[in-house]
Design a protein around this motif. Structure first.
Motif, PDB file in Angstrom:
ATOM      1  N   GLU A 327      50.711  36.876  31.976  1.00 39.99           N
ATOM      2  CA  GLU A 327      51.774  35.878  32.183  1.00 39.99           C
ATOM      3  C   GLU A 327      51.294  34.771  33.115  1.00 39.99           C
ATOM      4  O   GLU A 327      51.519  33.581  32.854  1.00 39.99           O
ATOM      5  CB  GLU A 327      53.011  36.574  32.766  1.00 39.99           C
ATOM      6  N   LEU A 328      50.630  35.141  34.202  1.00 32.76           N
ATOM      7  CA  LEU A 328      50.135  34.142  35.147  1.00 32.76           C
ATOM      8  C   LEU A 328      49.041  33.289  34.515  1.00 32.76           C
ATOM      9  O   LEU A 328      48.979  32.073  34.745  1.00 32.76           O
ATOM     10  CB  LEU A 328      49.596  34.827  36.402  1.00 32.76           C
ATOM     11  N   GLY A 366      52.210  29.102  39.298  1.00 30.59           N
ATOM     12  CA  GLY A 366      52.515  29.543  37.938  1.00 30.59           C
ATOM     13  C   GLY A 366      53.532  30.667  37.927  1.00 30.59           C
ATOM     14  O   GLY A 366      54.397  30.724  37.046  1.00 30.59           O
ATOM     15  N   TRP A 367      53.451  31.566  38.902  1.00 34.00           N
ATOM     16  CA  TRP A 367      54.409  32.668  38.978  1.00 34.00           C
ATOM     17  C   TRP A 367      55.819  32.149  39.228  1.00 34.00           C
ATOM     18  O   TRP A 367      56.776  32.590  38.566  1.00 34.00           O
ATOM     19  CB  TRP A 367      53.986  33.630  40.086  1.00 34.00           C
ATOM     20  N   ALA A 396      66.253  31.138  33.416  1.00 37.19           N
ATOM     21  CA  ALA A 396      66.760  31.505  34.742  1.00 37.19           C
ATOM     22  C   ALA A 396      65.719  32.205  35.599  1.00 37.19           C
ATOM     23  O   ALA A 396      65.964  32.417  36.795  1.00 37.19           O
ATOM     24  CB  ALA A 396      67.990  32.408  34.596  1.00 37.19           C
ATOM     25  N   MET A 397      64.561  32.575  35.045  1.00 40.29           N
ATOM     26  CA  MET A 397      63.594  33.356  35.807  1.00 40.29           C
ATOM     27  C   MET A 397      63.057  32.612  37.031  1.00 40.29           C
ATOM     28  O   MET A 397      62.922  33.213  38.103  1.00 40.29           O
ATOM     29  CB  MET A 397      62.457  33.802  34.901  1.00 40.29           C
ATOM     30  N   PRO A 398      62.706  31.310  36.943  1.00 38.35           N
ATOM     31  CA  PRO A 398      62.278  30.629  38.179  1.00 38.35           C
ATOM     32  C   PRO A 398      63.362  30.636  39.257  1.00 38.35           C
ATOM     33  O   PRO A 398      63.066  30.782  40.442  1.00 38.35           O
ATOM     34  CB  PRO A 398      61.956  29.210  37.705  1.00 38.35           C
ATOM     35  N   LEU A 399      64.627  30.478  38.837  1.00 38.01           N
ATOM     36  CA  LEU A 399      65.717  30.510  39.808  1.00 38.01           C
ATOM     37  C   LEU A 399      65.839  31.900  40.418  1.00 38.01           C
ATOM     38  O   LEU A 399      66.094  32.047  41.621  1.00 38.01           O
ATOM     39  CB  LEU A 399      67.033  30.125  39.118  1.00 38.01           C
ATOM     40  N   LEU A 400      65.666  32.921  39.590  1.00 37.40           N
ATOM     41  CA  LEU A 400      65.804  34.293  40.090  1.00 37.40           C
ATOM     42  C   LEU A 400      64.692  34.630  41.070  1.00 37.40           C
ATOM     43  O   LEU A 400      64.939  35.296  42.089  1.00 37.40           O
ATOM     44  CB  LEU A 400      65.803  35.268  38.909  1.00 37.40           C
TER      45      LEU A 400
END
Length: 736
Positions: A327-328, A366-367, A396-400
């Motif tokens: 993913e990274l 990136g993460w 929503a993952m960056p916000l989480l």
């Protein structure tokens, strides 16, 4: 709108600059030239939603209370409804935060808000204020209600509305008159007060409603809109009165209690440094393996479980780690898909030449921006899922991730969260709107919690210095922490008499290439170990190195410039035997100046599958292709060298496969919206794309908020725009 314009114009340059930084959509081109244009943007419904995403539970509770009490309610009225003092410190803090993001602001003794009806159509289950509902009624109906309640009715409708509003706003009056209602009406009133505010009862008989609602309508406790057939609605003030004199609007300024445990700060930082180094080593190992053998994706997308297990076994890592590293690598452009499979890009070579701190900085960026959830196990599946498959909650993952880091950073010093569930509990208080919209909030938070530990942002359940720098968005602090955790790449190696090479720390790119070419890597991590063997030395010689060149390169990199004697003997002995056999493609022939050696090969049982035949004292034919023949001879312990048809030596250099990187989120406007927070120029290039991706072109802001093509969007710093807007407002005032 006019109140917001006036409020913005009254701010100091510093206050307006901070507000624009907290609502960075104001910087999108074309920049607002007036306060009216700025206010129009801040009033847009999609942008209000973005501002609310970053608010905590008490801040949202105040915003919903203001939506219930109506725009322009008195601060004392708000405090009374909440059951706190008018000068309560927690109420002050929440109102200040709402002002910082332009959701609510003071207007004299009143509190104004942006339009919140699309967020809370019936805030706290309450209807519209009395003033709004009574204004819609006919004057004759209002006078009849006033006579039944004993309220003076003026000759003008406005006077009657004012008198009725004041009487019905008194909870004692409402509760007293409701006790005189029929039993079925009282039951209906109680239901609407707690479950309302609407009663869908469009039943008419000769223009009059029938049933228990009729008495309540005649006494002004519920109302109907002016148009025919509309549902009945109980006003906000009436519902609050019927909920009882002790009822208060919810307000929870203190975060919930979540289980924590003590933790030692030194052990937290040691674990952070170890995790950061392991993450870098894991990324390098994965990408090097991808360069040797491209990762085959599934036809349906993503990387399958079988391929993940193969990668984990090959590089000695776990499948979960491989999921995160993949993913990274994709998020940072170090890995990209090709027809052959996933391959490292040319950016990977540039990344490898950087110092460890710089490498991890890119990985962390990136993460934080990745839309993947690599460590999330969907509830109810029970089976591993493919990697690189984004979920419905990807935006929503960056916000989480930002929310989890901020929650962890908010724990008291020396305290660590007991588990992921404790983090979820605190995150629901810190960002309730975000977590309430996730399909599997608990599972996603647990996955992010594990990710944060693997990259060194969290250790032993507590935030690390690295995680705190990420949570507070301090690039300078982050650089300082990474320089401390990850010292510069090591340029020297300790060569030992047992034919091992040890590098303490992260080896540099050139040192890694040298050791990987001439030795076999055995361990990775804080200290990396290689072992020299005859086959590894032969590999380096096959790649074109000579005995002298290899010894010189090792001596230049060795601690104390010393090469142990056993290693020198190994290199010399292997080099002496290297090339004693020359393999030329015919299909193919073995040639050697040593007839005895060729006879030995002819009678070797391990080489019987090659179909060897003696053509001449110095030439042996093989029925197998040249590559297969070379491999078989080397497996049997010989050191052959390939030849081209013209007799020149074939140098076997490892091939480097590279892919064209995919566009990054910083190159095109496709990234999710960040939490409102400190001004980030890079984030502005990614802002609003998703909100306006499917926007109707008739939207009043579509002409200058919907990006029409990729490219940077931010053009000014918040402070510069604030000064220009205030100067423009001052010029308009002076002209008047």
């Amino acid at each position: 709108m006019r109140s917001l314009i006036t409020h913005l114009a009254a701010l100091t340059p510093e206050q307006l600059s901070d507000l624009i930084a907290a609502r960075p959509e104001a910087l999108l081109p074309p920049e607002p030239a007036t306060m009216a244009e700025l206010a129009e943007r801040l009033n847009a419904a999609p942008l209000i939603d973005v501002a609310l995403l970053g608010l905590s539970r008490p801040e949202l509770q105040i915003a919903e209370a203001l939506a219930a009490l109506g725009d322009g309610c008195d601060r004392a009225e708000l405090a009374a409804a909440l059951g706190v003092a008018s000068d309560d410190a927690d109420l002050d803090a929440a109102l200040v935060r709402l002002g910082e993001v332009a959701v609510a602001w003071p207007d004299g003794d009143r509190l104004r808000t942006v339009p919140l009806g699309h967020v809370w159509p019936c805030p706290l289950g309450l209807g519209a204020p009395l003033s709004a509902l009574l204004t819609e009624q006919r004057a004759d109906d209002l006078r009849r209600i006033a006579r039944r309640l004993g309220v003076p009715a003026g000759t003008q409708k406005a006077v009657t509305v004012r008198n009725l509003s004041a009487w019905l706003a008194d909870g004692a009056n409402v509760r007293k008159v409701s006790t005189t209602a029929p039993a079925d009406t009282q039951e209906l009133l109680h239901q609407l007060a707690w479950e309302g505010p609407y009663l869908d009862e469009p039943t008419y008989r000769y223009g009059r409603r029938t049933g228990p609602a009729q008495w309540a309508v005649e006494h002004g406790l519920i109302h109907v809109a002016a148009h025919w057939g509309a549902p009945l609605q109980m006003p906000c003030e009436v519902a609050l009165a019927l909920r009882g004199p002790d009822y208060r609007l919810p307000f929870d300024p203190a975060p919930p209690s979540a289980p924590t445990r003590p933790v030692d700060g030194e052990s937290v930082e040691r674990e952070s440094a170890s995790a950061a180094a392991t993450a870098l080593a894991g990324m390098v190992n994965l990408l090097e393996e991808c360069g040797r053998t491209p990762v085959a994706p599934l036809k349906t997308g993503g990387v399958g479980v079988r391929e993940l297990r193969r990668l984990a076994k090959t590089i000695g890592d776990s499948a979960d780690h491989i999921r995160l590293w993949l993913e990274l690598a994709m998020a940072t452009g170090l890995l990209a898909p090709t027809e052959a499979g996933l391959l490292p890009t040319e950016e990977y070579d540039t990344w490898c030449d950087q110092q460890p701190a710089e490498q991890l900085t890119e990985l962390l960026a990136g993460w934080l921006s990745s839309e993947g959830a690599p460590l999330h196990q969907p509830a109810g599946t029970g089976q591993p899922v493919p990697a690189l498959v984004h979920t419905a909650d990807g935006a929503a993952m960056p916000l989480l991730r930002a929310a989890v880091l901020r929650v962890t950073a908010g724990l008291p010093p020396g305290a660590a969260a007991a588990d992921a569930q404790a983090v979820t509990t605190l995150a629901r208080w810190r960002n309730p709107m975000l977590l309430d919209h996730l399909d599997d909030a608990n599972g996603l938070v647990e996955g992010v919690w594990r990710e944060a530990q693997l990259v060194g942002a969290v250790a032993h359940g507590a935030v690390t210095d690295l995680g705190r720098a990420l949570a507070t968005d301090q690039p300078e602090q982050l650089a300082t922490v990474l320089d401390r955790l990850l010292p510069p790449a090591e340029e020297t190696v300790l060569l030992q008499a047992d034919l091992t090479a040890v590098v303490v720390g992260t080896p540099s790119r050139t040192l890694t290439v040298l050791l990987d070419a001439a030795a076999d890597r055995e361990t990775r991590g804080g200290a990396s170990t290689w072992r020299f063997t005859p086959s590894s030395i032969r590999r380096a010689l096959d790649a074109g190195s000579s005995e002298t060149e290899l010894l010189t390169a090792l001596r230049d990199r060795a601690a104390g410039a010393r090469v142990p004697q056993p290693l020198e003997y190994l290199i010399s002995d292997t080099a002496r035997r290297h090339g004693a056999i020359l393999v030329r493609p015919v299909a193919c022939c073995l040639r050697s100046d040593d007839p005895v050696l060729l006879k030995e090969i002819l009678h070797a049982r391990s080489l019987s599958t090659l179909g060897l035949a003696l053509l001449a004292p110095t030439v042996v034919a093989s029925t197998a292709p040249i590559a297969e023949t070379l491999t078989a001879l080397r497996n049997a312990g010989y050191a052959p060298v390939g030849e081209h048809p013209d007799g020149t030596v074939a140098v076997e250099r490892p091939t480097r496969q590279r892919a064209v990187p995919l566009p990054r989120a910083s190159d095109v406007v496709t990234a999710p919206l960040p939490l409102p927070g400190p001004y980030d120029p890079g984030a502005l290039d990614e802002l609003l794309a998703e909100l306006f991706e499917d926007a109707d072109e008739s939207h009043p802001l579509s002409g200058y908020l919907i990006p029409t093509q990729p490219g940077p969007l931010a053009t000014s710093e918040p402070a510069d725009l604030a000064r220009r807007l205030l100067r423009a407002a001052a010029r308009r005032t002076s002209r008047r």
